[in-house]
Write a protein that holds these residues in place. Structure first.
Motif, PDB file in Angstrom:
ATOM      1  N   GLY A 262       0.814  -1.212   0.000  1.00  0.00           N
ATOM      2  CA  GLY A 262       0.000   0.000   0.000  1.00  0.00           C
ATOM      3  C   GLY A 262       0.847   1.260   0.000  1.00  0.00           C
TER       4      GLY A 262
ATOM      5  N   GLN B 254      -6.105  -1.350   3.801  1.00  0.00           N
ATOM      6  CA  GLN B 254      -7.472  -1.808   3.592  1.00  0.00           C
ATOM      7  C   GLN B 254      -7.798  -1.871   2.099  1.00  0.00           C
ATOM      8  OE1 GLN B 254      -6.685   0.697   5.768  1.00  0.00           O
ATOM      9  NE2 GLN B 254      -7.802   0.430   7.678  1.00  0.00           N
ATOM     10  N   SER B 255      -7.274  -0.934   1.326  1.00  0.00           N
ATOM     11  CA  SER B 255      -7.480  -0.950  -0.128  1.00  0.00           C
ATOM     12  C   SER B 255      -6.837  -2.182  -0.742  1.00  0.00           C
ATOM     13  CB  SER B 255      -6.885   0.310  -0.771  1.00  0.00           C
ATOM     14  OG  SER B 255      -7.578   1.450  -0.341  1.00  0.00           O
TER      15      SER B 255
ATOM     16  N   VAL C 297     -12.925  -5.475  -5.290  1.00  0.00           N
ATOM     17  CA  VAL C 297     -12.787  -4.255  -6.077  1.00  0.00           C
ATOM     18  C   VAL C 297     -12.423  -4.605  -7.517  1.00  0.00           C
ATOM     19  CG1 VAL C 297     -11.505  -2.075  -6.255  1.00  0.00           C
ATOM     20  CG2 VAL C 297     -11.934  -3.075  -4.018  1.00  0.00           C
TER      21      VAL C 297
ATOM     22  N   ILE D 136     -10.425  -3.184 -10.193  1.00  0.00           N
ATOM     23  CA  ILE D 136      -9.424  -2.130 -10.365  1.00  0.00           C
ATOM     24  C   ILE D 136      -9.270  -1.749 -11.834  1.00  0.00           C
ATOM     25  CG2 ILE D 136      -8.184  -2.747  -8.258  1.00  0.00           C
ATOM     26  CD1 ILE D 136      -6.096  -4.145  -9.997  1.00  0.00           C
TER      27      ILE D 136
ATOM     28  N   ARG E 115      -8.947  -5.244   0.113  1.00  0.00           N
ATOM     29  CA  ARG E 115     -10.156  -5.348  -0.714  1.00  0.00           C
ATOM     30  C   ARG E 115      -9.824  -5.873  -2.111  1.00  0.00           C
ATOM     31  NH1 ARG E 115     -11.396  -0.712   2.232  1.00  0.00           N
ATOM     32  NH2 ARG E 115     -10.652   0.690   0.623  1.00  0.00           N
TER      33      ARG E 115
ATOM     34  N   LYS F 178      -1.587   3.882  -1.184  1.00  0.00           N
ATOM     35  CA  LYS F 178      -2.898   3.414  -0.730  1.00  0.00           C
ATOM     36  C   LYS F 178      -2.773   2.849   0.679  1.00  0.00           C
ATOM     37  CE  LYS F 178      -4.871   3.864  -4.800  1.00  0.00           C
ATOM     38  NZ  LYS F 178      -5.958   4.785  -5.057  1.00  0.00           N
TER      39      LYS F 178
END
Length: 73
Positions: free
Chosen positions: A29, A37-38, A47, A49, A41, A34
């Motif tokens: 991250g 948590q991103s 997600v 992307i 996910r 980021k």
């Protein structure tokens, strides 16, 4: 392959490659600007992307986009 299955397989491949490179979710991250948590996910297939973000992830993991999209290996 439907979208949900694709997101799950891509997330698994990203997680596998991240771990192979010795990175934690927070470390990846940080490389991508980021939060962890991103990354979580994405790795859990929650997600969809963008192609550009996939390119950025591949670059951060020192692999090609094609490598991340090769779900057979």
């Amino acid at each position: 392959m439907d979208l949900e299955k694709f997101k799950i397989e891509l997330g698994k491949k990203i997680a596998h490659t991240r771990k192979k490179n010795g990175l934690t979710q927070p470390e990846l991250g940080a490389l991508l600007g980021k939060d962890f948590q991103s990354i979580s996910r994405i790795e859990n297939g929650k997600v969809n992307i963008s192609a550009h973000f996939l390119y950025e992830i591949a670059k951060a993991l020192n692999v090609s986009v094609e490598t991340l999209l090769d779900f057979k290996n």
